[in-house]
Motif scaffolding. Structure first.
Motif, PDB file in Angstrom:
ATOM      1  N   GLU A  57       1.728  -6.796   5.997  1.00  0.00           N
ATOM      2  CA  GLU A  57       2.616  -7.231   4.921  1.00  0.00           C
ATOM      3  C   GLU A  57       2.400  -8.700   4.574  1.00  0.00           C
ATOM      4  O   GLU A  57       2.445  -9.084   3.406  1.00  0.00           O
ATOM      5  CB  GLU A  57       4.081  -6.975   5.296  1.00  0.00           C
ATOM      6  N   GLN A  58       2.135  -9.522   5.585  1.00  0.00           N
ATOM      7  CA  GLN A  58       1.871 -10.940   5.330  1.00  0.00           C
ATOM      8  C   GLN A  58       0.568 -11.120   4.548  1.00  0.00           C
ATOM      9  O   GLN A  58       0.503 -11.928   3.623  1.00  0.00           O
ATOM     10  CB  GLN A  58       1.786 -11.707   6.652  1.00  0.00           C
ATOM     11  N   ILE A  59      -0.437 -10.372   4.938  1.00  0.00           N
ATOM     12  CA  ILE A  59      -1.726 -10.441   4.237  1.00  0.00           C
ATOM     13  C   ILE A  59      -1.553  -9.958   2.806  1.00  0.00           C
ATOM     14  O   ILE A  59      -2.021 -10.591   1.859  1.00  0.00           O
ATOM     15  CB  ILE A  59      -2.792  -9.630   4.991  1.00  0.00           C
ATOM     16  N   GLN A  60      -0.860  -8.839   2.641  1.00  0.00           N
ATOM     17  CA  GLN A  60      -0.604  -8.276   1.307  1.00  0.00           C
ATOM     18  C   GLN A  60       0.115  -9.294   0.427  1.00  0.00           C
ATOM     19  O   GLN A  60      -0.242  -9.481  -0.733  1.00  0.00           O
ATOM     20  CB  GLN A  60       0.238  -7.002   1.432  1.00  0.00           C
ATOM     21  N   LYS A  61       1.106  -9.964   0.981  1.00  0.00           N
ATOM     22  CA  LYS A  61       1.876 -10.948   0.220  1.00  0.00           C
ATOM     23  C   LYS A  61       0.974 -12.070  -0.297  1.00  0.00           C
ATOM     24  O   LYS A  61       1.074 -12.475  -1.447  1.00  0.00           O
ATOM     25  CB  LYS A  61       3.000 -11.527   1.084  1.00  0.00           C
ATOM     26  N   ARG A  62       0.077 -12.550   0.556  1.00  0.00           N
ATOM     27  CA  ARG A  62      -0.827 -13.627   0.127  1.00  0.00           C
ATOM     28  C   ARG A  62      -1.800 -13.148  -0.949  1.00  0.00           C
ATOM     29  O   ARG A  62      -2.087 -13.877  -1.890  1.00  0.00           O
ATOM     30  CB  ARG A  62      -1.565 -14.204   1.320  1.00  0.00           C
ATOM     31  N   ILE A  63      -2.293 -11.933  -0.811  1.00  0.00           N
ATOM     32  CA  ILE A  63      -3.189 -11.388  -1.830  1.00  0.00           C
ATOM     33  C   ILE A  63      -2.462 -11.323  -3.173  1.00  0.00           C
ATOM     34  O   ILE A  63      -2.987 -11.765  -4.201  1.00  0.00           O
ATOM     35  CB  ILE A  63      -3.720  -9.997  -1.419  1.00  0.00           C
ATOM     36  N   VAL A  64      -1.253 -10.785  -3.168  1.00  0.00           N
ATOM     37  CA  VAL A  64      -0.465 -10.664  -4.405  1.00  0.00           C
ATOM     38  C   VAL A  64      -0.216 -12.039  -5.005  1.00  0.00           C
ATOM     39  O   VAL A  64      -0.411 -12.241  -6.215  1.00  0.00           O
ATOM     40  CB  VAL A  64       0.866  -9.926  -4.134  1.00  0.00           C
ATOM     41  N   GLU A  65       0.213 -12.993  -4.202  1.00  0.00           N
ATOM     42  CA  GLU A  65       0.500 -14.343  -4.704  1.00  0.00           C
ATOM     43  C   GLU A  65      -0.718 -14.960  -5.367  1.00  0.00           C
ATOM     44  O   GLU A  65      -0.618 -15.556  -6.442  1.00  0.00           O
ATOM     45  CB  GLU A  65       0.963 -15.250  -3.553  1.00  0.00           C
TER      46      GLU A  65
END
Length: 69
Positions: free
Chosen positions: A5-13
């Motif tokens: 989820e942390q990785i996903q959040k950074r990708i989205v940002e």
């Protein structure tokens, strides 16, 4: 512990910060627009080669995306 989820959040940002349309981004890194949409909606993460191409295109450090810094 690093979560997906942390990785996903950074990708989205970073995709949103780039200002590049989903269609253009998809074309430039060789995936479908639907794949980009899936990344943005948290349904899937990019394959490693796609992540590398995304980092290169957006001038990102993969260590940042992978929560290593």
């Amino acid at each position: 512990m690093i979560t997906l989820e942390q990785i996903q959040k950074r990708i989205v940002e970073e995709i949103k910060r780039s200002g590049i349309s989903q269609t253009e981004l998809a074309r430039k890194i060789g995936v479908s627009q639907q794949a980009i949409s899936s990344y943005l909606n948290g349904r899937k993460l990019p394959a490693l080669n796609t992540l590398a191409n995304l980092c290169k295109l957006l001038d990102l450090d993969a260590n940042y995306i992978l929560c290593q810094e």
